[in-house]
Motif scaffolding. Structure first.
Motif: not given
Lengths: 153, 722
Positions: B43-52
């Motif tokens: 599991n990878r967590t990202i916050t905010g805006v996703m980018s390429e």
């Protein structure tokens, strides 16, 4: 008839899961060690009342520090809490441990057969890990099997 | 039933401790494997805006690295699996998961199916931090999991509220569609599956539910997620099969299908046998048929689609000279199946394609002469079809109009309906039919421009083949689409010619109780040549194994020109339950996804619009393969066309169960409270309290995002991530 029921849990202990496999155990398991650690966990998670109610039937019946198999008895009413407390044991002394339930049974007989099976499998596994078995290990293994068979409720 | 731990944290590697992180992750995976889990998700967590740049870069561990960590692991794994009653030969799977932390609803706008970054991950989870985003997550987001993490202490922690929160969660979901995962930062925090289930019991779940939360729910989640990811709109599998393989299809290919692995993680699957053998310094070939990466295959196809010239080199087939109109069979009985083929002139190719491929599959030894196919013969065939009486079930083709109405529109229409029966008509017919007789169901299928039409072309060809082969007129020819389960196969039916597409449909529908009927499906001579789907029909495949997941060859959708259907590739499309999300998102999607459960899938109004061709084309090319969903033990197999049979066809309902709707804001507050496990013994008190008045009237179906409970084994606190 028997009104009071127990549950027998066959568990295995993973000692120091982060460590390198081939190193020796940083801690030697004993019935006392394990029992104390579990009681502490019950106290922390369930309070004194929980500890008191589960202490009546709680006992570590069998422990093999080589194969890391142990048999723990608890009353049927409290066995879930005890089991949960065991799951949440994080360390024995200074050494991080993880408990894993292998079998849960209602009588000592079923528990014995399950424990024998687990012991054999574990012993095979240990043989694979550590290479050629020594005779003393094999003897100890047989002794342990005997011990299991001698267990009473 | 395998156990899954769908949250093994993956931290993005920065130069400093990437090696350490990777080692930890590897150890975690190994430990999970040893404890008896059959699958993990990084599991990878990202916050905010996703980018390429956020595309999936999680490396799945190969067998070699596992063995490096723990060479003798296979014996330990075997031990645990045996104790957990997991078959020891189950491969260990690795998936990738992305968790998107959403603070304000605007951030979550990227969570739709069109987001390419999301597509690179197997599972997508959303972690709403606020009430509104939680609401939105439940309603709109295209995610597989909704997880609530209380670790960040955004909510006030008060013991009675926490108790209420636990109780609320338990009551609310009743344990359905909840999964537990560890999010363990290190190996010492990983626990075995039964232990986790026990902890869930203390929270108020029944043991059965708790175990399901670690196994069955996860598995269904994975199936749906992978279906969405890998299969373009419910197409199950697209394979290129060279013409030479045609003759083998019946025999050899079948087994292949049976081995198809619906939750395969591709390269991530680690076979236990391999481990054992590797330990013994040998290796073994993996035999499992893995899910095929649909996208790559499609990409490999020429953009204009496969014209017949490309495909058929040897077969002598005459291209259709003109559009053929097969008028509806004059069958007055309940059979509402009328095979109505309208072939646009520009559609010649795909039908030819189909036909050719169908032809090729025929092992008649004689070349069917396309030239003979003409309207009259088609008519005759139809009449033969029509002659099927007395409980002969007629496969119903669910008709979905393509986006391009002028496209090939092959539909089975009711006898009464002539010509191009408009979809609504068909549906009415269907609903009538459904009401009146469960057996006959006519499904009109509208062929979209592309491949779908291919499959339909099969029908006429099938019919004609029938004719050509001198089939007895009482051999019913089932239109490719087989409708709902209720149709089943009429036992009293005589020979049934199942076109391949039918077969595929059948498989889907014939799950569960419906499978029983398959034995009755006799393969007519044509069918013998038809690939597995037909053959499969003849088998008494146990329920669990027969799920033909027909996918919508929505490839067609994207391709105005006929594409997707590679030569001899038939796409079996079945409405899948997993397609709900897609349906929702694809406006014009008329994929008919039938969910056996109460999901609110509807046949979208696309029936009128350009909906995708319904996938019931099992046939088509010889390579038509019916995918079987293995091991799905529950009756949740979607019955794609069930919805069609209901009158409420044209309503579009949001797919997600309306979990949030009946809840008041107070209840929401409860849900958001962190749970400390100091009062685990309050479990009993939870049970005594009266159930909340909320009505989770619609139980969360599998397709609904699952609520994830992340148990972090921090000292003294168990953080329940709902």
């Amino acid at each position: 008839m028997v009104g009071f029921k127990n549950r027998y849990m066959v568990m295995e202990v993973f000692v120091d899961p982060n460590k390198n496999i081939s190193k020796d155990d940083p801690i030697i398991l004993s019935q006392h060690n394990v029992s104390k650690a579990i009681k502490d966990s019950i106290l922390i998670n369930f309070g004194e009342c929980g500890l008191a109610s589960s202490l009546g039937s709680f006992q570590v019946k069998y422990l093999n520090h080589v194969t890391k198999i142990c048999i723990i008895r608890a009353s049927r009413d409290e066995h879930q809490k005890v089991w949960a407390a065991i799951t949440m044991v994080r360390s024995i002394g200074n050494c991080p441990v993880v408990f894993n339930l292998l079998d849960l049974s209602g009588n000592i007989k079923a528990c014995k057969s399950a424990a024998l099976k687990c012991e054999d499998l574990k012993f095979e596994h240990l043989k694979l890990v550590s290479g050629a078995p020594r005779t003393e290990d094999a003897n100890k293994h047989l002794q342990n099997l005997e011990r299991i068979k001698m267990l009473e409720h | 039933m395998g156990f899954f731990d769908l949250n093994i944290p993956y931290t993005e590697s920065n130069k400093r401790n990437s090696a350490g992180d990777k080692a930890t992750r590897l150890k975690l995976a190994v430990k999970a494997m040893e404890l008896g889990y059959t699958g993990v998700a990084y599991n990878r967590t990202i916050t905010g805006v996703m980018s390429e740049a956020d595309r999936c870069s999680i490396s799945l561990f190969p067998l070699s690295s596992v063995l490096k960590v723990s060479p003798s692991i296979s014996s330990s794994v075997n031990l645990h699996r045996r104790l957990l009653n997991v078959p020891t030969s189950t491969p260990f799977r690795q998936y990738t998961r992305l968790s998107v932390v959403v603070d304000i609803p605007a951030q979550g706008s990227a969570l739709n199916s069109g987001n390419p970054v999301l597509k690179t991950y197997d599972i997508v989870a959303v972690r709403p931090l606020k009430q509104e985003s939680f609401d939105q997550a439940c309603k709109n987001y295209e995610v597989d999991i909704i997880s609530i993490d209380f670790l960040e202490n955004r909510f006030r922690l008060k013991q009675p509220l926490i108790k209420a929160a636990i109780e609320f969660l338990v009551d609310w979901t009743r344990g359905k569609n909840l999964i537990f995962s560890s999010a363990a930062p290190s190996v010492a925090e990983l626990r075995g599956p039964y232990d986790v289930a026990n902890l869930a019991c203390l929270l108020g779940f029944s043991m059965e539910r708790a175990k399901a939360a670690v196994s069955r729910t996860c598995r269904s989640l994975l199936e749906n997620a992978l279906r969405k990811k890998k299969f373009y709109k419910e197409a199950i599998r697209v394979e290129l099969i060279s013409p030479t393989e045609q003759t083998d299809i019946e025999g050899a290919g079948f087994d292949d299908w049976l081995k198809w692995d619906p939750i395969s993680s591709g390269d991530g699957d680690l076979q236990l046998d391999d481990m054992a053998k590797s330990f013994a310094a040998s290796s073994k070939e993996l035999k499992t048929v893995k899910a095929i990466d649909f996208v790559s295959i499609i990409d490999g196809l020429p953009s204009y689609g496969l014209h017949i010239n490309d495909i058929i080199s040897e077969t002598k087939s005459e291209p259709y000279g003109s559009s053929r109109d097969l008028p509806a069979a004059t069958k007055a009985n309940k059979l509402t199946a009328v095979y109505d083929v309208h072939i646009d002139s520009k559609m010649h190719d795909p039908p030819e394609n189909d036909q050719t491929s169908v032809m090729e599959t025929l092992e008649k030894g004689h070349q069917l002469n396309y030239g003979n196919c003409d309207i009259s013969s088609a008519n005759e065939t139809l009449e033969a079809l029509g002659s099927v009486e007395g409980g002969e079930t007629c496969a119903m083709l669910i008709e979905e109009e393509t986006k391009i109405p002028s496209n090939l529109n092959i539909c089975f229409s009711c006898p009464e309906a002539e010509q191009l029966n408009p979809q609504p008509e068909v549906y009415e017919a269907i609903s009538e039919e459904h009401a009146s007789d469960q057996k006959g169901r006519a499904i009109s299928t509208a062929l979209p421009t592309a491949g779908i039409s291919i499959t339909f072309a099969d029908n006429p060809s099938t019919l004609q083949c029938n004719e050509a082969n001198g089939l007895s007129s009482d051999a019913p020819i089932y239109p490719p689409m087989i409708a709902s389960n209720e149709i089943g196969l009429n036992e009293s039916c005589g020979d049934r010619v199942l076109s391949v597409s039918d077969a595929s449909l059948y498989e889907e529908f014939l799950e569960g109780e419906h499978m029983r009927d398959t034995g009755d499906v006799t393969v007519s001579p044509i069918n013998s040549s038809l690939p597995l789907s037909v053959a499969s029909m003849n088998e008494d495949v146990p329920e669990e194994q027969l799920t033909v997941i027909a996918g919508d060859v929505s490839v067609a959708r994207s391709v105005e020109h006929s594409t997707v259907i590679a030569e001899d590739v038939s796409v079996c499309t079945l409405a899948t339950s997993g397609s709900d999300d897609e349906l929702q998102n694809n406006g014009a999607n008329s994929v008919v996804h039938e969910l056996l459960e109460d999901s609110s899938m509807e046949v979208h109004g696309e029936l009128k619009d350009h909906s995708q061709m319904n996938h019931l084309y099992g046939h088509g090319s010889s390579s038509e393969r019916v995918r079987r969903k293995q091991g799905s033990s529950h009756q949740s197999i979607s019955f794609p066309f069930k919805r069609l049979l209901k009158p409420s066809h044209f309503k579009k309902e949001p797919k997600r169960a309306l979990v949030c709707d009946p809840l008041s804001s107070d209840e929401y507050r409860h849900v958001r409270l962190a749970l400390a496990l100091l009062s685990l013994s309050s479990n009993s008190s939870c049970r005594n309290q009266p159930p909340r008045p909320h009505a989770a009237t619609q139980p969360l179906t599998e397709e609904n995002p699952n609520f994830v409970l992340n148990l972090k084994f921090c000292p003294f606190t168990l953080l329940i991530v709902i």
